[in-house]
Scaffold this active site. Structure first.
Site, PDB file in Angstrom:
ATOM      1  N   HIS A  96       0.813  -1.212   0.000  1.00 55.10           N
ATOM      2  CA  HIS A  96       0.000   0.000   0.000  1.00 55.10           C
ATOM      3  C   HIS A  96       0.852   1.271   0.000  1.00 55.10           C
ATOM      4  CE1 HIS A  96      -3.713   2.139   0.349  1.00 55.10           C
ATOM      5  NE2 HIS A  96      -4.399   1.116   0.772  1.00 55.10           N
ATOM      6  N   ALA A  97       2.102   1.179   0.438  1.00 56.42           N
ATOM      7  CA  ALA A  97       2.977   2.350   0.423  1.00 56.42           C
ATOM      8  C   ALA A  97       3.429   2.705  -0.982  1.00 56.42           C
ATOM      9  CB  ALA A  97       4.204   2.104   1.300  1.00 56.42           C
TER      10      ALA A  97
END
Length: 539
Positions: free
Chosen positions: A160-161
């Protein structure tokens, strides 16, 4: 399961572009690195089954991957972390991977042919239970062959980063084509999305709120120019409590439940697919929104599921509902998400009454955020989430939360492609999101719209949320019950031509093939007067 390289040749080192400069990881993205552990993995994924073209030969997939291997791998997919062994490093940045290994990131897997949907579900559950390698660009693409009828599936997994879900959906839409004859490109060979410049206040705000839930509360009033709006929204929330506004949910409204346990390293995954027209017909008949219907249907499924386990709380479950707050036209690459808290109506037995409770709850929650700008909306979300620190710490320690629970589960709706899409002539059947469970929120339900269907992905911790596949089945039953309660036939709003194939083979006719085939061992019968769940092979 068997795995093989795309070909017998050694993996080729890719150097498609000169070494790039370092790019600092923004605080709103870094928070997903800070919270990464072997038990709270911050990657998201999609499961996408395909039907190959009629003329696909035995080397079809190998040929497709060989062609993809010759395309450049572009940013952000060729970017890795500068400090992969210290994810909380204050100077964490992205830098181009000079030794990008295509065959590590793009993997061919095969089920024992002919593989059924049960085996596919088990494989996805296992793939999602493993952390990504942070010494490399944090993503993987698994090409899963051997499904019945010559079908195959893509399981795409990304941290998700690196890319948020909104951006990933946009890139999916661009990587596939509405034209079956178009070759197109895989997502990793597309030009990167443009990242909008955040407001000046947002950097300090997100920096303050990203570390811990207590930091979120502090940051709620830290942005210059936003404090007044946030204070007004908070005061409005706290002063609106009472019987008249019992469905308005803040940060202290959720009951304690089995969904708020500590998570392990393993996951369980199930799916459902419905015709969007059914949800639209209910929304039109009730005066609610499509999202309201989704929440009520999921609430009905959760009520039946928890009743069967003897774990249904008296108070309604509260959902953490992410809200996209991007400006129009911003495809972006980072994370811009606010949050609403809303009742799932699980305390209401009548399906129509449950929907009415959900509509009331979401309407009041939206009024709370009405008129707030992007930064104040983030700050207000921080206020709502602040109490979750105790919930998370209690789950990690395995003790009862001494404070009221903030929320019970995450429920997210991602708008996906509106037209039927193809990959090198193969028709995309569905897009099932595979999201993130974590300590204190062991269940995540994410749906993605695709063409004329609603595709639900249920992901839960294997230990904390038993028999997850049954929840998917009960969600289908809840949809039927709601249609009957409103006097609608199951095919209300169905605009498919009369010569369409047998409805049993159509999306929305009931549990998806994955769910039907992957049901867990039958548990004890529910005490409520409902039809028994379908039985199938065990997980």
């Amino acid at each position: 399961m068997m795995q093989s390289r795309g070909n017998d040749a050694p993996s080729r080192v890719r150097q498609d572009r000169p070494m790039s400069k370092k790019r600092r990881v923004p605080p709103q993205d870094a928070m997903f690195l800070w919270t990464e552990t072997p038990e709270t993995m911050m990657h998201v994924a999609s499961l996408m089954p395909f039907t190959p073209p009629a003329n696909a030969g035995p080397t079809y997939l190998r040929d497709v991957l060989d062609e993809a291997r010759e395309e450049p791998v572009l940013s952000p997919w060729n970017m890795k972390l500068t400090h992969p062994f210290l994810l909380r490093h204050p100077l964490q940045a992205w830098v181009e991977d000079e030794n990008f290994d295509f065959d590590y990131h793009v993997r061919r897997s095969a089920l024992a042919s002919p593989g059924d949907e049960r085996e596919l579900g088990i494989l996805v559950s296992r793939l999602h239970s493993h952390q990504l390698d942070f010494t490399r660009p944090p993503w993987e693409l698994h090409v899963i062959e051997g499904l019945e009828g010559g079908r195959f599936a893509l399981y795409t997994k990304v941290h998700h980063a690196l890319v948020d879900g909104f951006t990933a959906v946009k890139m999916l839409g661009r990587s596939l084509s509405e034209d079956p004859e178009s070759k197109g490109k895989f997502f990793f060979s597309l030009d990167p999305p443009k990242r909008s410049k955040p407001p000046k206040q947002s950097a300090s705000l997100v920096s303050a709120v990203s570390g811990t839930a207590s930091g979120v509360a502090k940051g709620a009033f830290g942005a210059v120019g936003s404090a007044a709006g946030v204070a007004k929204a908070v005061a409005k929330l706290e002063l609106s409590r009472g019987e008249e506004h019992k469905n308005l949910k803040g940060g202290w409204s959720a009951p304690d439940s089995i969904l708020n346990q500590r998570t392990s390293r393993t996951r369980r995954f199930a799916t459902q697919q419905f015709d969007t027209s059914r949800f639209k017909a209910i929304a039109k008949a009730s005066g609610g929104t499509l999202n309201d219907v989704v929440m009520a249907v999921c609430g009905g499924g959760l009520r039946a599921y928890l009743e069967e386990l003897g774990e249904l709380p008296e108070k309604p479950l509260v959902a953490f509902v992410p809200v996209n707050i991007r400006e129009e036209g911003d495809e972006g690459g980072g994370n811009k998400v606010a949050v609403l808290m809303a009742s799932m109506g699980t305390d209401v037995e009548d399906p129509v009454g449950r929907l009415e409770a959900v509509i009331d709850s979401t309407s009041q929650a939206k009024k709370q955020m009405a008129g707030l700008g992007q930064v104040p909306a983030l700050a207000y979300s921080g206020y709502l989430l602040a109490p979750s620190l105790a919930q998370t710490l209690a789950a990690i320690a395995g003790v009862k939360n001494p404070l009221p629970t903030t929320f019970n589960l995450v429920l997210s709706n991602v708008p996906g492609p509106k037209k039927t899409l193809y990959l090198r002539g193969s028709r995309l059947e569905a897009v099932y999101p595979v999201s993130i469970p974590a300590h204190g929120m062991a269940l995540n339900i994410t749906l993605e719209t695709y063409a004329d269907t609603m595709n639900f992905g249920f992901i839960g911790d294997r230990e904390a949320v038993p028999h997850l596949q049954r929840l998917a089945v009960y969600t289908g039953e809840a949809l039927i019950a709601l249609e009957r309660g409103l006097g609608l036939p199951p095919d209300a709003g169905d605009t498919r031509p009369s010569e369409a194939p047998d409805k049993r083979e159509q999306p929305g006719a009931g549990p998806s093939a994955v769910t039907r085939a992957a049901l867990a061992k039958p548990g004890e019968k529910r005490t409520a007067k409902k039809a028994p769940a379908q039985k199938s092979a065990t997980d």
